[in-house]
Design a protein around this motif. Structure first.
Motif, mmCIF file in Angstrom:
data_model
loop_
_atom_site.group_PDB
_atom_site.id
_atom_site.type_symbol
_atom_site.label_atom_id
_atom_site.label_comp_id
_atom_site.label_asym_id
_atom_site.label_seq_id
_atom_site.Cartn_x
_atom_site.Cartn_y
_atom_site.Cartn_z
ATOM 1 N N VAL A 151 -11.485 -15.040 -0.177
ATOM 2 C CA VAL A 151 -11.946 -14.537 1.114
ATOM 3 C C VAL A 151 -12.617 -13.191 0.905
ATOM 4 N N LEU A 152 -13.786 -13.018 1.515
ATOM 5 C CA LEU A 152 -14.490 -11.741 1.481
ATOM 6 C C LEU A 152 -14.407 -11.119 2.866
ATOM 7 N N VAL A 153 -13.863 -9.913 2.936
ATOM 8 C CA VAL A 153 -13.724 -9.176 4.186
ATOM 9 C C VAL A 153 -14.796 -8.087 4.198
ATOM 10 N N VAL A 154 -15.687 -8.143 5.189
ATOM 11 C CA VAL A 154 -16.801 -7.203 5.273
ATOM 12 C C VAL A 154 -16.616 -6.336 6.518
ATOM 13 N N ASP A 155 -16.394 -5.043 6.303
ATOM 14 C CA ASP A 155 -16.229 -4.109 7.412
ATOM 15 C C ASP A 155 -16.527 -2.710 6.915
ATOM 16 N N ASN A 161 -12.973 1.561 6.502
ATOM 17 C CA ASN A 161 -12.042 1.368 5.387
ATOM 18 C C ASN A 161 -10.681 0.874 5.848
ATOM 19 N N SER A 162 -10.135 1.465 6.906
ATOM 20 C CA SER A 162 -8.780 1.111 7.327
ATOM 21 C C SER A 162 -8.690 -0.344 7.786
ATOM 22 N N VAL A 163 -9.690 -0.800 8.511
ATOM 23 C CA VAL A 163 -9.697 -2.190 8.991
ATOM 24 C C VAL A 163 -9.859 -3.139 7.818
ATOM 25 N N ARG A 164 -10.840 -2.867 6.967
ATOM 26 C CA ARG A 164 -11.108 -3.721 5.801
ATOM 27 C C ARG A 164 -9.880 -3.801 4.900
ATOM 28 N N ASN A 165 -9.271 -2.659 4.612
ATOM 29 C CA ASN A 165 -8.106 -2.645 3.727
ATOM 30 C C ASN A 165 -6.913 -3.358 4.353
ATOM 31 N N MET A 166 -6.686 -3.177 5.646
ATOM 32 C CA MET A 166 -5.562 -3.829 6.310
ATOM 33 C C MET A 166 -5.706 -5.354 6.257
ATOM 34 N N ILE A 167 -6.886 -5.857 6.589
ATOM 35 C CA ILE A 167 -7.108 -7.303 6.572
ATOM 36 C C ILE A 167 -6.991 -7.846 5.149
ATOM 37 N N THR A 168 -7.552 -7.135 4.196
ATOM 38 C CA THR A 168 -7.495 -7.567 2.797
ATOM 39 C C THR A 168 -6.051 -7.652 2.301
ATOM 40 N N VAL A 169 -5.258 -6.620 2.581
ATOM 41 C CA VAL A 169 -3.858 -6.611 2.143
ATOM 42 C C VAL A 169 -3.069 -7.727 2.820
ATOM 43 N N LEU A 170 -3.280 -7.931 4.115
ATOM 44 C CA LEU A 170 -2.579 -9.007 4.824
ATOM 45 C C LEU A 170 -2.914 -10.377 4.224
ATOM 46 N N LEU A 171 -4.186 -10.589 3.906
ATOM 47 C CA LEU A 171 -4.586 -11.859 3.299
ATOM 48 C C LEU A 171 -3.971 -12.028 1.914
ATOM 49 N N GLN A 172 -3.929 -10.957 1.138
ATOM 50 C CA GLN A 172 -3.333 -11.032 -0.195
ATOM 51 C C GLN A 172 -1.844 -11.351 -0.106
ATOM 52 N N GLU A 226 -0.545 -13.186 2.031
ATOM 53 C CA GLU A 226 -0.474 -14.608 2.398
ATOM 54 C C GLU A 226 -1.050 -15.507 1.305
ATOM 55 N N GLN A 227 -1.183 -14.944 0.092
ATOM 56 C CA GLN A 227 -1.599 -15.692 -1.086
ATOM 57 C C GLN A 227 -3.080 -16.091 -1.097
ATOM 58 N N PHE A 228 -3.936 -15.246 -0.512
ATOM 59 C CA PHE A 228 -5.375 -15.432 -0.629
ATOM 60 C C PHE A 228 -5.902 -14.453 -1.668
ATOM 61 N N ASP A 229 -6.977 -14.822 -2.332
ATOM 62 C CA ASP A 229 -7.675 -13.926 -3.250
ATOM 63 C C ASP A 229 -8.705 -13.182 -2.399
ATOM 64 N N ALA A 230 -8.284 -12.073 -1.789
ATOM 65 C CA ALA A 230 -9.129 -11.349 -0.836
ATOM 66 C C ALA A 230 -9.800 -10.149 -1.491
ATOM 67 N N SER A 231 -11.084 -9.989 -1.196
ATOM 68 C CA SER A 231 -11.875 -8.854 -1.664
ATOM 69 C C SER A 231 -12.538 -8.215 -0.458
ATOM 70 N N GLY A 232 -12.909 -6.955 -0.601
ATOM 71 C CA GLY A 232 -13.550 -6.249 0.494
ATOM 72 C C GLY A 232 -14.924 -5.741 0.143
ATOM 73 N N ALA A 233 -15.770 -5.644 1.163
ATOM 74 C CA ALA A 233 -17.101 -5.053 1.036
ATOM 75 C C ALA A 233 -17.294 -4.106 2.210
ATOM 76 N N SER A 234 -17.854 -2.940 1.948
ATOM 77 C CA SER A 234 -18.011 -1.922 2.993
ATOM 78 C C SER A 234 -19.344 -1.995 3.725
ATOM 79 N N SER A 235 -20.214 -2.906 3.301
ATOM 80 C CA SER A 235 -21.524 -3.040 3.954
ATOM 81 C C SER A 235 -22.049 -4.455 3.758
#
Length: 91
Positions: free
Chosen positions: A6-10, A13-24, A26-35
């Motif tokens: 899952v790629l989280v784009v936001d 930082n706080s929103v992107r990191n929160m969603i990424t950590v929650l997904l991780q 739940e056993q997802f391979d979550a990554s974030g992008a800031s733009s």
């Protein structure tokens, strides 16, 4: 079993990191992008099963990101839209 990617784009930082950590958690391979630009770069490097994208971002907004993904991906994978808003009747 391979984890779903899952790629989280936001841009926030706080929103992107929160969603990424929650997904991780739940056993997802979550990554974030800031733009949007960073998201497209990451998508060019590896495939993702799902992209969660903020709509309102500076530069390339979320709808432009999803439109670009859709135009670049000709395979059978569907690109949907995830929208969220800061609007609340309680503010």
């Amino acid at each position: 079993m391979e984890l779903k990617k899952v790629l989280v784009v936001d841009d926030e930082n706080s929103v992107r990191n929160m969603i990424t950590v929650l997904l991780q958690k739940e056993q997802f391979d979550a990554s974030g992008a800031s733009s949007g630009e960073e998201a497209l770069r990451l998508l060019g490097e590896r495939p993702f099963d799902l992209v969660l994208c903020d709509v309102r971002m500076p530069g390339m907004d979320g709808l432009q990101v999803l439109s670009t993904i859709r135009s670049q991906r000709s395979e059978e994978r569907r690109v949907g839209k995830e929208c969220r808003s800061r609007w609340s009747p309680y503010h």
